[in-house]
Each structure stands twice: as structure tokens, then as C-alpha cells.
Design a protein around this motif. Structure first.
Motif, PDB file in Angstrom:
ATOM      1  N   MET B  52      11.216  17.542  29.680  1.00 20.43           N
ATOM      2  CA  MET B  52      10.721  17.486  31.059  1.00 20.43           C
ATOM      3  C   MET B  52      11.670  16.721  31.973  1.00 20.43           C
ATOM      4  N   VAL B  54      11.760  13.438  32.016  1.00 17.22           N
ATOM      5  CA  VAL B  54      11.156  12.143  32.320  1.00 17.22           C
ATOM      6  C   VAL B  54      11.959  11.035  31.640  1.00 17.22           C
ATOM      7  N   ALA B  78      10.650  20.760  36.834  1.00 15.28           N
ATOM      8  CA  ALA B  78       9.293  21.241  37.103  1.00 15.28           C
ATOM      9  C   ALA B  78       9.327  22.517  37.947  1.00 15.28           C
ATOM     10  N   TYR B  84       3.885  19.498  32.536  1.00 10.37           N
ATOM     11  CA  TYR B  84       3.764  18.452  31.526  1.00 10.37           C
ATOM     12  C   TYR B  84       2.421  17.760  31.642  1.00 10.37           C
ATOM     13  N   PRO B  86       0.787  14.513  30.057  1.00 10.69           N
ATOM     14  CA  PRO B  86       1.183  13.367  29.230  1.00 10.69           C
ATOM     15  C   PRO B  86       0.076  12.905  28.302  1.00 10.69           C
ATOM     16  N   ARG B  89      -2.613  11.072  29.762  1.00 15.59           N
ATOM     17  CA  ARG B  89      -3.311  11.969  30.706  1.00 15.59           C
ATOM     18  C   ARG B  89      -2.861  11.812  32.148  1.00 15.59           C
ATOM     19  N   ILE B 148      -2.297  21.538  35.654  1.00 13.65           N
ATOM     20  CA  ILE B 148      -0.973  22.162  35.518  1.00 13.65           C
ATOM     21  C   ILE B 148      -1.058  23.678  35.358  1.00 13.65           C
TER      22      ILE B 148
END
Lengths: 293, 234
Positions: B52, B54, B78, B84, B86, B89, B148
Motif C-alpha cells: 500500500m 504505508v 490508492a 486497504y 488496517p 480498523r 473501501i
């Protein structure tokens, strides 16, 4: 009632209005500080200097370029916001991952530089700015100058509009979410670094807007921001960092309390806000509207 | 055969001084559900975060839909169509349920509509004015998945969606993932609960010490169950 208290109504309402005006500036400045701190993790000490710069840009525009007050209300915040973007891009963004203290020291350094530059350029005596709304109306119990009424109303509108944008719109949702968890918001596809830059520009622009509004009331001078910003920091501490509405209510409320103190016990008027701050810190360390982190 | 939707090769990742991933290789074809299995701390979550973007300290190759993404920031990744969810949450407490749901911007056409998402998770519709973090754990997980699905992303990265949830909620999430699979979503799932994942995943990669050490298709699971239990330490 007024006779009982031994205070003429003109004095009471006059101070009340003065308190509201001061409160309007406290509210607008603490609002910007809170928004900036939330997203950037930087305590923007330069805020007072940016308020001063807003007033100076307006003064300079009127003096040398024939830009009147109403145009300056739009132009000056834009000019100062652009200077804020430059500041953020060149310096502030390198500090986000560090402790608050670094941002505070850097922005405090900028205060000294900016104030020094303006003092060197324009002297410290202060420049008058012509009142764009002379005259006023006699309300019976007090005389209301048009311009002061305008400041209270306009700042209320600006504050409430800011509150609305942040709490009720999609843009505000990004801002709130970014304040909580910028990494995740970015992983959803939002350009968070650009949002941070624009947020800083907005907060700084708000300070400049307050500066333009202040120009006809106070003298336009290089230290006008420093005199105000310490009180504004106290307002922020009392209101708590978390809440937008908290900043607005606390700003106006403390302005009024300060005004009333001038009527009933003038000796305490300069310290009353700091006394309140001490009490609030003891009882609710996160501030009246803040949430404990 | 066409290039897989996601192809990860020689992926290394770091947190400051610590070297977490030591060359991860795996791939996912469009429409597949693939799991990353392994014990705690072997690098499953870091793998998702590296895909992702991150986790920013990463090297190697992550190709998505034919393009290299290893140099891109997470917001750009993205926008290519990866979403994503996580492990923690990431529900925002200053946003209500509906604001949480509407937060991720649409990156492509063809995402699910809000009505469809509420259809999948009727609880969220009932509680759409509640503060996001006032929901139960299961509802928060549904919200984290639901939000998402709107964006049009084609690859979903789900990090332990059943962690800490009651069996009935786990079952519900399993049904939802089945539905998503039948709708053509490609899913990369990190999961401790192997039995849960085995019911609908096409393939499984097993990780250990920051590497992929084994690979099983759904059909191979039954006869390798002993080996898997050893890998997962159960």
C-alpha cells in the motif's frame, strides 16, 4: 439596577462591546491555531506575527496602492497565506515528525525575525488606519460605532462558517480524519501533504483577516501580534485544542469576561484570563471543550 | 498468460533500523482470493503496508496492473485501485458512521453504491448517525470493509478482518468476502484464522522471518494440513 451597582450603563455596555471585540479576535486567532495544531502538530507561534502582517499588508495597500479596506479584507489574507505556504514548504514540513517543541521554537524564531523586519521598515510607533465605517448609532443605553458592530458580526460569521466547513462538510471530514490518522487518510488516496499545506495557509489567512479587521481599531504596529498572542494561547489552553466550537465560545466568552472585569474590578482585568487558565488547568487539564488524548 | 494483477518480487521493508521483510515474492491474479499465513511477527502486516505504500522504506518490486509502484506515495497507489483495511480498523472517532463510509474518495468507476454497502451491512444503515468508534467491534470491522468497497478499487488488502470477533460475526464477514469474490474483487487477506480463510481462498502463501516460504493451492490444503499446523504453530 445600574444605580445599585454604582455603574453607569454606558460604561457597562461600552466595556461589554469592547470585550466582544477582543473576544472576536481571540476567537478568530485561536480557531486558526487549533486547526493548524490539529493537522500539523505544530504550535504556530508565528500566528501573532501573521495577524500583524495582515494588518500591515492592508495598511501598505491603502497607503501606497490605493487598495481600500474592503478589498484588503480579501487580498491581505491571500498575500499572508501565500507567505505561509512558503514557510510551510521550506521549513515547517521538516518538523512534523518531531516533538511539538521544535515547531514552537522555529515559529518563535520567525516571530522575532518578522517583528524585527517590520520594526526596521516601519518603526515601532504604529501607523493609523482610517476607519472605513465612521459614525454610529445611539442605542439609548450605549453608543454603537458602526465599525465595531461590523467587526463583531463579521467575525462571528467567519467563525461559524469555519465551524460549518470543518464539522459538516466533506472537506472538513478529510480534515478531521487527517487530524486523527493522516497515514490512513493518505492510504485512501488523499494527498495529505497538500492538505496540510492548504490548512496552514487557511489558518494563517484567518489570522491575517483578523489583522485587517483590527487595523482601524488598534494602531498598525509591529508588536500588535505579540501583545495579543499570549492571551490567545491562554484562550486555546482554556478552550482545549480538540474543539472548533470550543475555540469560538471560549474566545468570545473570555473577551466578555475580560471586559466585565474592567468594569467591576479593573485591577484584575489584565490577569483574569490567566487566573481562569490556571483554574481550568488544575480542574480540566485538557481544557473546557478538549478531549483527553 | 497475462501478467498477474499484483506481482511482488524481492520486496524488502524496514522500520528505521529494523529490517522486517527480506525479499518477499508472491503474485495474485485478477479475481483471486489469496491469503498470507504465518505466525505473529513474520511480516504479514508489513507486507500489506508495503504494497500500500504505508511503509515507505521499501525496496524491490511491486507491480500492480502492469505498472511499478515501489516508488509511489500511498495516495498515488490508492488512486491506481488498491484499497486497504488496517488491522486496527482505523475508524475515525471524530466522524460519524456515514462520514467514515463516505471518506475514501472514489478512485475508479464501478465501485459499489452506498445502498449496496448498506444492503451488505444493514447494521451500519441503522447506526449511520452514530460516532464511528461507538460501534461494536464487529460493526467497526464491517464499516472498515464497507468503506473501501465504494471507491472502485479492484484489489482489497484486508488485515485480519476477523481478529477478536465473535464466531457469528466471523461467519458474517466470511459470507461478505464470498460475495465480494463473486463480484470480482481481488483480495489479499492476512489471517491468523486459517480455517476461516480456507473456506473461500484460492491460494495460500506461508510467511516466516520476512519471506514467503511455501505456497499451497486450495486443493493442496487437505493433504498438507500437518505441515501447515507446524508452520502456524497451532
Amino acid at each position: 439596577m445600574f444605580e445599585l451597582l454604582g455603574i453607569p450603563p454606558q460604561a457597562l455596555f461600552g466595556q461589554l462591546l469592547l470585550g466582544l471585540i477582543n473576544g472576536a479576535f481571540y476567537a478568530m486567532l485561536s480557531l486558526g491555531l487549533a486547526v493548524i495544531f490539529g493537522l500539523l502538530n505544530v504550535i504556530n507561534f508565528t500566528h501573532g506575527a501573521q495577524y500583524m502582517m495582515g494588518a500591515f499588508v492592508a495598511w501598505f495597500g491603502l497607503q501606497f496602492l490605493g487598495i481600500n479596506y474592503w478589498v484588503a479584507l480579501i487580498v491581505s489574507p491571500i498575500v499572508v497565506a501565500i507567505s505561509g505556504v512558503i514557510l510551510e514548504q521550506l521549513f515547517l514540513k521538516r518538523l512534523y515528525h518531531l516533538d511539538h517543541l521544535y515547531g514552537l521554537l522555529l515559529t518563535f524564531g520567525f516571530v522575532l525575525i518578522f517583528e524585527g523586519m517590520f520594526r526596521y521598515g516601519f518603526g515601532s510607533s504604529g501607523q493609523p488606519y482610517e476607519n472605513p465605517l465612521p459614525g454610529g448609532v445611539n442605542l439609548g443605553f450605549m453608543f454603537l460605532p458602526w465599525y465595531r458592530g461590523w467587526v463583531v458580526v463579521a467575525s462571528l460569521i467567519i467563525c461559524l462558517a469555519t465551524w460549518f466547513i470543518i464539522e459538516k462538510t466533506k472537506l472538513g471530514a478529510y480534515l478531521r480524519a487527517g487530524t486523527e490518522n493522516p497515514t490512513l487518510v493518505r492510504a485512501f488516496g488523499i494527498n495529505v501533504p497538500r492538505m496540510i499545506t492548504l490548512t496552514y495557509a487557511f489558518g494563517v489567512g484567518l489570522a491575517a483577516f483578523a489583522g485587517v479587521m483590527a487595523a482601524p481599531i488598534y494602531q498598525v504596529n509591529p508588536t500588535m501580534g505579540s501583545n495579543l498572542i499570549i492571551v490567545v494561547f491562554a484562550v486555546v489552553v482554556i478552550g482545549g485544542m480538540g474543539s472548533i466550537m470550543g475555540s469560538i465560545v471560549t474566545g468570545f466568552g473570555l473577551g466578555v469576561i475580560e471586559g466585565l472585569t474592567k468594569v467591576f474590578y479593573p485591577q484584575a482585568s489584565a490577569t483574569v484570563i490567566f487566573v481562569i487558565m490556571t483554574i481550568v488547568l488544575l480542574v480540566r487539564p485538557a481544557g473546557l471543550f478538549g478531549t483527553q488524548r | 498468460m497475462a501478467e498477474p494483477l499484483l506481482k511482488v518480487a524481492g520486496l524488502q521493508a524496514f522500520y528505521g533500523e529494523s529490517h522486517i521483510l527480506h525479499g518477499v515474492d508472491f503474485e495474485i491474479r485478477e479475481g483471486e482470493v489469496v491469503t498470507l499465513l504465518g505466525r505473529n511477527g513474520v511480516g504479514k502486516t508489513t507486507t500489506l503496508k508495503s504494497v500500500m505504500g504505508v511503509v515507505t522504506q521499501r525496496t524491490g518490486s511491486v507491480r500492480f496492473a502492469g505498472g511499478e509502484t515501489i516508488e509511489l506515495a500511498s495516495n498515488r497507489i490508492a488512486r491506481l485501485g488498491i484499497a486497504y483495511c488496517p488491522e486496527e480498523r482505523g475508524i475515525f472517532s471524530s466522524l460519524n458512521v456515514e462520514e467514515n463510509l463516505m471518506l475514501p474518495p472514489a478512485v475508479k468507476a464501478g465501485g459499489m453504491t452506498v445502498e449496496e454497502i448498506y444492503g451488505l451491512f444493514p447494521n451500519l444503515l441503522e447506526r449511520r448517525r452514530s460516532q464511528g468508534t461507538k460501534l461494536s467491534g464487529g460493526e467497526q470491522q464491517m464499516l472498515a470493509i464497507g468503506r473501501i468497497l465504494r471507491t472502485g478499487a479492484t484489489l482489497l488488502l484486508l488485515d485480519e478482518p476477523t481478529e477478536g470477533l465473535a464466531p457469528v460475526i466471523v461467519q458474517k464477514i466470511g459470507e461478505v468476502l464470498q460475495t465480494l469474490k463473486s463480484r470480482g474483487f481481488t483480495i489479499l487477506l492476512v489471517e491468523q484464522n486459517f480455517r476461516f480463510a480456507a473456506t473461500f481462498a484460492d491460494r495460500h502463501y506461508v510467511m516466516e522471518d520476512g519471506r514467503v516460504i511455501d505456497h499451497l493451492t486450495a486443493g493442496e490444503v487437505e493433504k498438507n494440513i500437518g505441515k501447515l499446523n507446524e508452520y502456524l504453530g497451532v
